[in-house]
Scaffold this motif. Structure first.
Motif, PDB file in Angstrom:
ATOM      1  N   UNK A 166     -30.135  23.850  16.797  1.00 41.10           N
ATOM      2  CA  UNK A 166     -30.540  23.837  18.195  1.00 41.10           C
ATOM      3  C   UNK A 166     -30.829  22.424  18.675  1.00 41.10           C
ATOM      4  N   UNK A 167     -31.050  21.474  17.772  1.00 40.93           N
ATOM      5  CA  UNK A 167     -31.334  20.099  18.178  1.00 40.93           C
ATOM      6  C   UNK A 167     -30.069  19.279  18.332  1.00 40.93           C
ATOM      7  N   UNK A 168     -28.897  19.857  18.024  1.00 45.57           N
ATOM      8  CA  UNK A 168     -27.651  19.113  18.084  1.00 45.57           C
ATOM      9  C   UNK A 168     -27.142  18.969  19.495  1.00 45.57           C
ATOM     10  N   UNK A 169     -25.995  18.346  19.646  1.00 48.95           N
ATOM     11  CA  UNK A 169     -25.421  18.172  20.972  1.00 48.95           C
ATOM     12  C   UNK A 169     -24.865  19.490  21.470  1.00 48.95           C
ATOM     13  N   UNK A 170     -24.729  19.601  22.778  1.00 41.85           N
ATOM     14  CA  UNK A 170     -24.237  20.848  23.356  1.00 41.85           C
ATOM     15  C   UNK A 170     -22.775  21.049  23.014  1.00 41.85           C
ATOM     16  N   UNK A 171     -22.376  22.304  23.004  1.00 39.92           N
ATOM     17  CA  UNK A 171     -20.980  22.626  22.720  1.00 39.92           C
ATOM     18  C   UNK A 171     -20.091  22.376  23.927  1.00 39.92           C
ATOM     19  N   UNK A 172     -20.700  22.317  25.114  1.00 38.71           N
ATOM     20  CA  UNK A 172     -19.909  22.128  26.318  1.00 38.71           C
ATOM     21  C   UNK A 172     -19.694  20.644  26.521  1.00 38.71           C
ATOM     22  N   UNK A 173     -18.445  20.207  26.560  1.00 35.11           N
ATOM     23  CA  UNK A 173     -18.146  18.799  26.675  1.00 35.11           C
ATOM     24  C   UNK A 173     -18.492  18.294  28.073  1.00 35.11           C
ATOM     25  N   UNK A 174     -19.124  17.112  28.119  1.00 34.20           N
ATOM     26  CA  UNK A 174     -19.448  16.510  29.395  1.00 34.20           C
ATOM     27  C   UNK A 174     -20.556  17.216  30.132  1.00 34.20           C
ATOM     28  N   UNK A 175     -21.502  17.860  29.423  1.00 33.23           N
ATOM     29  CA  UNK A 175     -22.559  18.628  30.071  1.00 33.23           C
ATOM     30  C   UNK A 175     -23.897  17.912  29.951  1.00 33.23           C
ATOM     31  N   UNK A 176     -24.709  18.046  31.020  1.00 36.65           N
ATOM     32  CA  UNK A 176     -26.062  17.505  31.015  1.00 36.65           C
ATOM     33  C   UNK A 176     -26.985  18.577  31.572  1.00 36.65           C
ATOM     34  N   UNK A 177     -28.065  18.867  30.830  1.00 35.13           N
ATOM     35  CA  UNK A 177     -29.007  19.900  31.239  1.00 35.13           C
ATOM     36  C   UNK A 177     -30.392  19.286  31.370  1.00 35.13           C
ATOM     37  N   UNK A 178     -31.035  19.521  32.526  1.00 35.15           N
ATOM     38  CA  UNK A 178     -32.391  19.056  32.788  1.00 35.15           C
ATOM     39  C   UNK A 178     -33.237  20.279  33.106  1.00 35.15           C
ATOM     40  N   UNK A 179     -34.309  20.488  32.339  1.00 30.48           N
ATOM     41  CA  UNK A 179     -35.131  21.691  32.511  1.00 30.48           C
ATOM     42  C   UNK A 179     -36.583  21.316  32.729  1.00 30.48           C
ATOM     43  N   UNK A 237     -48.673  17.754  34.128  1.00 32.38           N
ATOM     44  CA  UNK A 237     -47.733  18.875  34.221  1.00 32.38           C
ATOM     45  C   UNK A 237     -46.918  18.963  32.936  1.00 32.38           C
ATOM     46  N   UNK A 238     -46.279  20.121  32.665  1.00 31.60           N
ATOM     47  CA  UNK A 238     -45.490  20.274  31.437  1.00 31.60           C
ATOM     48  C   UNK A 238     -44.375  19.241  31.335  1.00 31.60           C
ATOM     49  N   UNK A 239     -44.064  18.845  30.101  1.00 31.77           N
ATOM     50  CA  UNK A 239     -43.000  17.880  29.875  1.00 31.77           C
ATOM     51  C   UNK A 239     -41.641  18.506  30.148  1.00 31.77           C
ATOM     52  N   UNK A 240     -40.755  17.775  30.816  1.00 32.20           N
ATOM     53  CA  UNK A 240     -39.391  18.276  31.009  1.00 32.20           C
ATOM     54  C   UNK A 240     -38.573  18.074  29.737  1.00 32.20           C
TER      55      UNK A 240
END
Length: 686
Positions: A166-179, A237-240
């Motif tokens: 789960x700590x690895x890079x995403x499987x979707x190429x060219x993806x960036x996720x901000x939560x 506030x919670x960490x992103x």
């Protein structure tokens, strides 16, 4: 050295969007039919605010028609179909934003709540994040961005990661996720929600509108993240969280509202021209040289002058791929680099320029010294021979003068008149020869000032004159040629032959001063003081007591040696010589120089975040400083160092030490309101 990536194989995520082939999908749910889901009016404000910054031509610059806004959507199947359709039509940048409640399904995956979502049946009435992931996988978009402002949004990162890591890079190429958070997100009180956005989105929008100082014209998602995290942490506030693949974080998300154009840099302009001619982008260059993309971008924007190591690496890389520059072009680039570093507003870059210049000077001085050494024996022999000739001619002159005197005392002896005339002619010739020999001795004694190699000296002189505040190479060479003790004896012989000639007296005084400095540096106090006293006795302009004045003069000479000759030497070496100077005379000038030296070294340690070393040096300087102004300045600087160290300890969760350090900062600056406020904040930490 890495190879330049194939332009056709590596997507350039730093390229700005082609908005005609891009799509932003904004989803916000603030109204819920289920009583188990609290109403969230702030979600509508967040959705509106996100749309405004996206279509603002001064910020993100998206066309209105390329931004799809879905407020309080219902019917999960219909929404999924719309998401898939829009994602498949997008070829450049796909942005998906959601604000609302997040739920956790029985199997642990994230589900986004819609207006008609029933928590007990969320798997069939809510938007399972897996469906968004599938839409991203089906899209041909170059860059895929997901921003989630909901509870448990961090589960989306897990959904994008390989199951085994789960700590690895995403499987979707060219993806960036901000939560927003891995856990329950902060919820604004209901009474305030009508006038504000959700906490996470409010800070994100504020950051975009404020911009980031000292950053490029376009801010990437990677640029924004640390500043967003800092803003949220300051508010408790919670960490992103963020997750990135294939350097999608380098996507230029928004114009920097705080950007100020970089000053014109001919060096940066020329670097960009070289790269443009060869079709190399900043991202590809960074990968090939193993440099952070942000650093390379800063060089090309002229924010900082690319150092020698970077330029050499670039030139070697171009050579390796058949795109090398000729020697003239390479030299021109290095000349621009040196000028950019010399005139840089950043002290660190000016120091780099000076250090490089000093290294080249050392090489030139070494070359000259080697050539001097080759003729040293000849020069010494010629001086000794000249001195002997002077003595011989002086004796001859003395004998001739004695003969003339005797003849003048006995004028009745007319038979000696021809001899008298011949002797007078010999005297005239001897006098002329003595003058010529004296001139020869002066020339030999001054050879260290002119140097035996005019070409090298001229080149070094031209180099030094191009660097601010440095000495002429003539002075460096003069100090490199420390006199031998026997030279003092030679000067004394010349003085004995002609006591009235000031050149000989000045030469002796100068030699004795240099010999005194050599003895002091070798920690030979007795010879240092006696030689300085002898130099003062020979000094025509000094009228005091040489023995009483000698200690102060030795101290001043050592201090000047530190300030002039040892500027590029390690601090420990300079500190040792200053300490030795104080042992001769602990006067105000010596103390001022010590305080200045200690402050400069403390500044270097502070910039390197070696706070304990910096504080120790400033404390030592405070003990030495006598003037009230200097002590106030040192206390202010100690306040800065201790407070910076306290903040660093706070960030590393060492609050006990942080409290001690901030207390020391306030002790040095009790009237500083900011320091007292910082002490209160640190004292309140758990």
């Amino acid at each position: 050295m890495s190879e330049l990536p194939d332009c056709s194989m590596l997507p350039d995520y730093s390229r700005l969007p082609d908005y005609s082939r891009s799509r932003a999908i904004l989803i916000g749910t603030g109204t819920y039919r289920s009583e188990d889901l609290p109403q969230l009016p702030a979600a509508a404000n967040s959705l509106t605010g996100m749309r405004e910054v996206l279509i603002d031509p001064q910020l993100c610059g998206w066309p209105r028609e390329r931004v799809t806004t879905l407020l309080d959507p219902t019917g999960m199947p219909v929404l999924v179909q719309e998401l898939r359709r829009l994602a498949r039509e997008t070829e450049d940048v796909l942005l998906v934003y959601f604000v609302g409640h997040g739920l956790i399904l029985p199997r642990g995956q994230l589900c986004l709540a819609l207006t008609d979502t029933l928590p007990e049946h969320a798997d069939v009435t809510g938007l399972d994040y897996v469906r968004i992931r599938e839409a991203l996988l089906d899209s041909r978009a170059r860059v895929k961005i997901v921003i989630l402002d909901c509870c448990y949004a961090g589960r989306a990162i897990e959904a994008l990661a390989p199951a085994a890591d789960l700590a690895g890079t995403t499987q979707i190429r060219g993806a960036y996720t901000l939560t927003a958070s891995d856990r329950a997100a902060h919820v604004v009180p209901l009474a305030e929600q009508a006038e504000t956005a959700t906490s996470f989105t409010r800070e994100l929008l504020g950051l975009i509108r404020d911009g980031v100082t000292d950053a490029p014209e376009w801010l990437t998602l990677g640029d924004l993240y640390p500043h967003l995290r800092g803003r949220l942490e300051q508010l408790g506030l919670p960490d992103p969280n963020q997750r990135n693949s294939d350097t999608a974080e380098l996507f230029g998300f928004t114009r920097n509202a705080a950007h100020r154009p970089a000053p014109h840099s001919p060096y940066a302009v020329q670097l960009n021209a070289v790269l443009a001619q060869r079709g190399v982008t900043a991202v590809r260059l960074a990968e090939a040289l193993g440099q952070p993309p942000q650093v390379v971008t800063g060089y090309l924007l002229g924010k900082r002058a690319a150092p020698r190591e970077f330029l050499d690496g670039l030139l070697d890389l171009l050579d390796a791929h058949g795109h090398g520059l000729d020697e003239e072009a390479r030299a021109a680039l290095h000349a621009l680099r040196r000028e950019a570093q010399r005139t840089s507003p950043l002290a660190a870059e000016r120091i780099v320029h000076l250090e490089e210049t000093i290294r080249e000077l050392r090489l030139l001085v070494g070359d000259v010294n080697r050539q001097l050494a080759a003729v040293q024996h000849t020069r010494v022999a010629e001086r000794a021979l000249a001195a002997g000739e002077v003595a011989r001619m002086a004796r001859l002159l003395a004998a001739a003068e004695e003969t003339r005197r005797l003849l003048q005392e006995r004028p009745e002896d007319q038979g000696l008149a021809p001899q008298l005339e011949g002797s007078q002619a010999d005297i005239d010739i001897a006098t002329l020869e003595l003058r010529l020999l004296r001139k020869q001795v002066r020339t030999l004694m001054e050879s260290a000032e002119t140097g035996p190699t005019g070409a090298v000296t001229g080149e070094a002189r031209a180099l030094v004159h191009g660097a601010d505040g440095q000495e002429d190479l003539v002075v460096l060479l003069e100090r490199a040629l420390e006199p031998a003790p026997e030279e003092a004896g030679l000067w004394q012989e010349l003085i004995a032959l002609d006591p009235g000639l000031d050149d000989y007296t000045d030469g002796y005084a100068h030699t004795m001063r240099l010999l005194a400095r050599s003895a002091a540096l070798a920690d030979r106090r007795g010879p240092a003081l006696s030689r300085m006293a002898a130099a003062l006795s020979a000094d025509r302009e000094f009228t005091g007591d040489g023995r009483r004045e000698a200690p102060r003069r030795v101290a001043v000479m050592l201090a000047n040696h530190v300030a002039d000759d040892l500027r590029d030497r390690p601090f420990s070496e300079r500190a040792e010589v200053i300490g030795r100077a104080r042992s001769y005379d602990d006067g105000e000038d010596i103390r001022k120089l010590m305080v200045s030296l200690w402050r400069a070294e403390a500044a270097e340690r502070y910039l390197a975040r070696r706070y304990e070393d910096a504080a120790g040096l400033l404390e030592e300087a405070l003990q030495v400083a006598r003037s009230a102004r200097a002590r106030v300045t040192l206390r202010q600087e100690l306040g800065v160092v201790y407070s910076s160290h306290a903040i660093a300890c706070t960030n590393s969760r060492d609050t006990v030490r942080a409290r001690l350090l901030i207390h020391q900062a306030v002790e040095h600056n009790p009237d500083d309101e900011e320091l007292r406020e910082l002490r209160k904040k640190i004292a309140s930490l758990p």
